[in-house]
Design a protein around this motif. Structure first.
Motif, short mmCIF file in Angstrom:
data_model
loop_
_atom_site.label_atom_id
_atom_site.label_comp_id
_atom_site.label_asym_id
_atom_site.label_seq_id
_atom_site.Cartn_x
_atom_site.Cartn_y
_atom_site.Cartn_z
N LEU A 1 60.47 -42.58 88.32
CA LEU A 1 60.27 -41.17 88.63
C LEU A 1 60.93 -40.78 89.95
CD1 LEU A 1 58.79 -39.11 86.91
CD2 LEU A 1 56.89 -39.27 88.46
N PHE A 2 61.10 -41.74 90.84
CA PHE A 2 61.79 -41.46 92.09
C PHE A 2 63.28 -41.72 91.95
CE2 PHE A 2 57.64 -42.52 94.33
CZ PHE A 2 57.31 -41.19 94.45
N GLY A 3 63.68 -42.25 90.82
CA GLY A 3 65.08 -42.49 90.56
C GLY A 3 65.51 -43.90 90.90
N THR A 4 66.11 -44.57 89.93
CA THR A 4 66.70 -45.88 90.18
C THR A 4 67.69 -46.18 89.06
OG1 THR A 4 66.33 -48.24 90.49
CG2 THR A 4 64.83 -47.12 89.00
N VAL A 5 68.77 -46.88 89.40
CA VAL A 5 69.71 -47.30 88.35
C VAL A 5 69.62 -48.81 88.15
CG1 VAL A 5 71.37 -45.42 88.52
CG2 VAL A 5 71.55 -47.36 90.07
N ALA A 6 68.57 -49.43 88.74
CA ALA A 6 68.47 -50.89 88.69
C ALA A 6 68.26 -51.40 87.27
CB ALA A 6 67.33 -51.37 89.59
N TYR A 7 67.68 -50.58 86.39
CA TYR A 7 67.36 -51.07 85.05
C TYR A 7 68.32 -50.51 84.00
CZ TYR A 7 63.14 -52.06 87.65
OH TYR A 7 62.25 -52.49 88.60
N ALA A 8 69.47 -49.99 84.44
CA ALA A 8 70.43 -49.41 83.50
C ALA A 8 70.88 -50.47 82.50
CB ALA A 8 71.62 -48.85 84.25
N LEU A 9 71.13 -50.04 81.29
CA LEU A 9 71.60 -50.94 80.23
C LEU A 9 72.91 -50.39 79.68
CD1 LEU A 9 68.24 -51.25 78.28
CD2 LEU A 9 69.26 -53.04 79.69
N TRP A 10 73.78 -51.30 79.21
CA TRP A 10 75.04 -50.86 78.61
C TRP A 10 74.76 -49.88 77.48
CZ3 TRP A 10 79.09 -51.26 81.33
CH2 TRP A 10 79.35 -52.40 82.12
N GLY A 11 73.74 -50.20 76.68
CA GLY A 11 73.40 -49.36 75.53
C GLY A 11 73.05 -47.94 75.96
N GLU A 12 72.27 -47.84 77.05
CA GLU A 12 71.89 -46.52 77.56
C GLU A 12 73.13 -45.75 78.02
OE1 GLU A 12 67.52 -47.09 79.67
OE2 GLU A 12 69.34 -47.26 80.84
N LEU A 13 73.96 -46.45 78.81
CA LEU A 13 75.16 -45.80 79.33
C LEU A 13 76.07 -45.37 78.19
CD1 LEU A 13 76.57 -47.54 82.51
CD2 LEU A 13 75.35 -45.39 82.25
N ALA A 14 76.11 -46.18 77.13
CA ALA A 14 77.02 -45.92 76.03
C ALA A 14 76.76 -44.56 75.40
CB ALA A 14 76.92 -47.01 74.97
N TYR A 15 75.48 -44.16 75.29
CA TYR A 15 75.28 -42.82 74.73
C TYR A 15 75.04 -41.76 75.79
CZ TYR A 15 70.38 -44.35 74.80
OH TYR A 15 69.17 -44.83 75.17
N ALA A 16 74.67 -42.15 77.02
CA ALA A 16 74.47 -41.15 78.07
C ALA A 16 75.81 -40.71 78.67
CB ALA A 16 73.54 -41.68 79.15
N ALA A 17 76.75 -41.68 78.81
CA ALA A 17 78.03 -41.36 79.45
C ALA A 17 78.79 -40.25 78.73
CB ALA A 17 78.88 -42.63 79.56
N PRO A 18 78.93 -40.30 77.40
CA PRO A 18 79.64 -39.21 76.73
C PRO A 18 78.98 -37.85 76.98
CG PRO A 18 79.33 -41.04 75.23
CD PRO A 18 78.53 -41.35 76.45
N LEU A 19 77.64 -37.82 77.01
CA LEU A 19 76.94 -36.55 77.24
C LEU A 19 77.24 -36.03 78.65
CD1 LEU A 19 73.42 -37.17 75.65
CD2 LEU A 19 75.41 -36.01 74.69
N MET A 20 77.17 -36.95 79.63
CA MET A 20 77.43 -36.54 81.02
C MET A 20 78.88 -36.06 81.14
SD MET A 20 75.31 -39.27 83.34
CE MET A 20 75.34 -40.83 82.52
N ALA A 21 79.80 -36.84 80.57
CA ALA A 21 81.22 -36.49 80.65
C ALA A 21 81.48 -35.17 79.94
CB ALA A 21 82.07 -37.60 80.05
N ALA A 22 80.84 -34.99 78.78
CA ALA A 22 81.06 -33.76 78.01
C ALA A 22 80.59 -32.56 78.81
CB ALA A 22 80.31 -33.85 76.68
#
Lengths: 310, 407
Positions: A162-183
């Motif tokens: 809730l305070f924000g962290t990228v320590a637990y990021a997963l490739w799978g998460e990035l794979a579908y979040a990145a296109p949305l952010m980029a779009a």
């Protein structure tokens, strides 16, 4: 082109982020565990860059759209909405990242839709729309708090998120979040010209063939899209969306189209640097990203404001 | 006449001599026969000795063979402990092909379970709040076990720097799920032990035992917990249930409600939880104590939170004179539980049985021939000795000496 040099911050912080951490320096050609730690650092650095980029895009878009330099996905309630989505998912027992991310997306979009619907129903000006956002943001944050209290000890784990962290990021998460952010970011960039005309006033824009209502809806959806995707990956990271466009504006100046790319790159650098710092502020304790982005961004902003006035 | 007499003497002498000679010869013959027999006997004895000696060596060789068979068996047994498999709280089937030797524990309850099932020497990292067994601090001091910081917000890189081959977390902490997913990419199993109910704790003991190669000790430990629970139940059976509030954090007041293992402990100890209308662990308004009117308030005073008198004065600050309308406060049956006893009430670990006995003493001292006035307000191993049930498998506090000497 004094602003151009600021682009160099991103590769510098990105490289530092790969080489520094509690595990120590890692030879880029190492195998086994070292390679895995390096992969995790790469994942963190990429996630932080994308999150910073998405938040800066969203902040720039909203500031231009609302003609209000204080607009920011955090202030407008989009982040709290996305966070509410996440907490609802956790409270309902869905702790898996995929469910959490989808829920964040729904929450973020719903929050911005609500702000826009209420504002247009009341016939409010775009400046007052920020106020509606602030009100909603407070309301949603309160609900977040109540759910958090209700969740009991389990929430202490999600508190970090809730305070924000990228320590637990997963490739799978990035794979579908990145296109949305980029779009979202690209969509706003494609509308940069129209946004510039919109800043001159609705009448001027309409006379230049810009359909103001539709443009506003498009930019709003694009902002919500990139913010929610960022929240799904890292939680509600504040201050980046507000401060990155401002540093870009003060550091470089010029038209929206020129400031925008620099603001994205600065948002990314700020978040990567904050993540890097969080590893050392409290090793093994995971200092919240939002507090560090604020700690690092605020002095820069104040310095630039002082120089700008002087 | 004289000649006749002398000749008869001679004859009789001759006869005597003959008789003597014959008998001497006979005796000599007999003697030689005896001596032959004796020597035969001697040789028989010595051959018997030889036989016995050879038998003895045969027996000792059999014994040594038996030993080697036994050692082969035990090595066979240890090799059959792996591959081991168990299902963790997420429903994932975790398969371990060889004994994990570098375990990191994210929660104090995980650490306690691991050490209690005998996997202590395999542990190389624990979170900052792990405190049991007592010798753990020595292991951390000499570097055998690494402090990985927070288990609520675990830093993946700090955990990896302990080079783990297995990580234990709990199912109630979302960040532990995130870690599980991350580490799956590198093949480091993150085992999430269930930690909501007493059944969960028993399940956790079996799971931890199986995956670390200590099924036997885990079985014994589970029997110990179960026996202690029934001891507390049997001791208080038929008594009126004492209404109780179990407070796990002082300000704001957090209570253990319905669906928690603490709620089950209160029930097993012959009590009734006044906050069973609350689900899970929840903060409650101090006024809720006025409405609930518990006969006993048990406050887990933890490490460095409010002490007994601070807690009592907080209650009076928040409730005013109305505090005296709460039976527990009026009769002085408010207990601050500290030291190791506190961990028994706050960690879903191997001590849920002991914790239940502790609660049964606080709620029903009469069941143990005590009066509640003789129970101190600050309850710790130093101030209150608990009844030790007979016929309960004894689990010794793990000593870390073996862990210290192992690499």
């Amino acid at each position: 082109m004094r602003g151009g040099l600021l682009h160099l911050l991103l590769p510098v912080f990105f490289a530092l982020s790969l080489f520094l951490g509690p595990y120590g320096f890692i030879n880029p050609f190492s195998h086994g565990l070292g390679a895995f730690v390096l992969e995790l650092r790469l994942l963190r650095a990429l996630a932080a860059s994308l999150v910073g980029l998405a938040l800066a895009a969203s902040g720039s878009g909203l500031q231009a759209l609302l003609k209000n330099p204080l607009a920011d996905p955090y202030i407008l309630g989009v982040s709290s909405g996305a966070a509410l989505g996440v907490l609802t998912a956790i409270a309902a027992g869905f702790v898996w990242p995929l469910a959490v991310s989808l829920s964040a997306l729904l929450g973020g979009l719903a929050a911005l839709a609500l702000v826009m619907a209420v504002s247009s129903a009341l016939g409010l000006t775009r400046t007052s729309m920020v106020l509606v956002g602030v009100a909603l943001s407070y309301a949603l944050s309160s609900i977040d708090m109540i759910i958090m209290m209700d969740l009991g000890p389990a929430v202490q784990g999600s508190l970090a998120w809730l305070f924000g962290t990228v320590a637990y990021a997963l490739w799978g998460e990035l794979a579908y979040a990145a296109p949305l952010m980029a779009a979202g970011a690209a969509w706003i960039f494609l509308r940069a010209g129209h946004l510039e005309s919109l800043m001159l006033g609705d009448d001027v824009a309409e006379s230049m063939g810009v359909r103001a209502r539709r443009l506003r809806a498009e930019v709003a959806v694009a902002s919500a899209l990139s913010t929610s995707a960022a929240v799904a990956v890292a939680g509600p990271v504040g201050f980046v969306g507000l401060v990155a466009p401002w540093i870009a504006r003060l550091g470089s100046g010029g038209a929206f189209r020129r400031i925008y790319p620099l603001s994205l790159s600065l948002g990314a650098s700020l978040t990567v640097a904050a993540d890097l710092a969080s590893r050392f502020v409290e090793p093994g304790g995971m200092a919240p990203l939002t507090s560090i982005t604020a700690l690092m961004g605020a002095p820069v902003l104040v310095y630039l404001l002082a120089r700008w006035r002087g | 006449m004289r000649r006749k007499a002398s000749s008869s003497v001679v004859v009789s002498l001759i006869v005597v001599a003959v008789v003597v000679a014959i008998s001497a010869a006979y005796i000599g013959h007999q003697l030689s026969a005896y001596s032959a027999q004796v020597s035969e006997l001697y040789s028989a004895v010595s051959s018997l000795n030889r036989t016995v000696a050879s038998q003895a060596s045969a027996i000792s060789s059999i014994a040594s063979q038996q030993q080697s068979i036994q050692s082969q068996l035990s090595s066979l047994e240890s090799s059959t402990r792996f591959p081991a498999s168990a299902v963790d709280a997420t429903g994932q089937q975790i398969v371990v092909y060889s004994e994990p030797t570098r375990i990191v524990s994210l929660m104090p309850s995980d650490t306690a379970i691991l050490f209690a099932v005998g996997a202590g020497p395999q542990v190389v990292g624990v979170d900052e709040y792990s405190s049991w067994p007592p010798c753990l601090s020595a292991l951390e001091a000499n570097g055998t076990v690494k402090d990985i910081g927070s288990g609520w917000y675990p830093d993946p890189e700090v955990i990896l720097s302990a080079r783990p081959d297995m990580v234990f977390g709990v199912s109630s902490v979302p960040s532990n799920y995130a870690l599980k997913q991350q580490f799956a990419a590198y093949g480091i199993p993150v085992v999430l032990l269930p930690d909501n109910t007493i059944e969960d704790v028993l399940q956790s003991i079996y799971t931890a035992g199986r995956l670390t190669g200590h099924t036997g000790t885990a079985q014994l430990l589970a029997e110990n917990v179960t026996a202690e629970l029934s001891y507390a139940e049997d001791s208080t059976v038929g008594l009126n249930r004492t209404s109780a509030a179990l407070i796990v954090w002082p300000s704001p007041i957090w209570v253990a409600g319905n669906g928690t293992w603490e709620d089950q402990m209160v029930t097993a100890a012959g009590g009734s939880n006044v906050f069973s209308n609350v689900s899970g662990w929840e903060p409650v308004d101090p006024e809720a104590l006025l409405a609930a009117r518990p006969q006993v308030i048990i406050y887990a005073a933890g490490h460095g939170q409010l002490n007994y008198s601070e807690f009592i004065s907080t209650l009076y600050q928040e409730l005013g004179p109305a505090a005296d309308s709460v039976p527990a406060i009026a009769s002085g049956r408010v207990y601050a539980v500290t030291g190791e006893y506190n961990d028994w009430l706050t960690e879903p670990g191997p001590f849920v049985g002991d914790g239940t006995i502790l609660l049964s003493v606080l709620l029903h001292p009469e069941a143990y021939g005590m009066n509640y006035t003789s129970i101190p307000h600050v309850v710790s191993p130093d101030t209150l000795r608990l009844p030790v049930p007979a016929s309960v498998p004894v689990i010794n506090t793990p000593q870390c000496a073996s862990a210290v000497s192992s690499p």
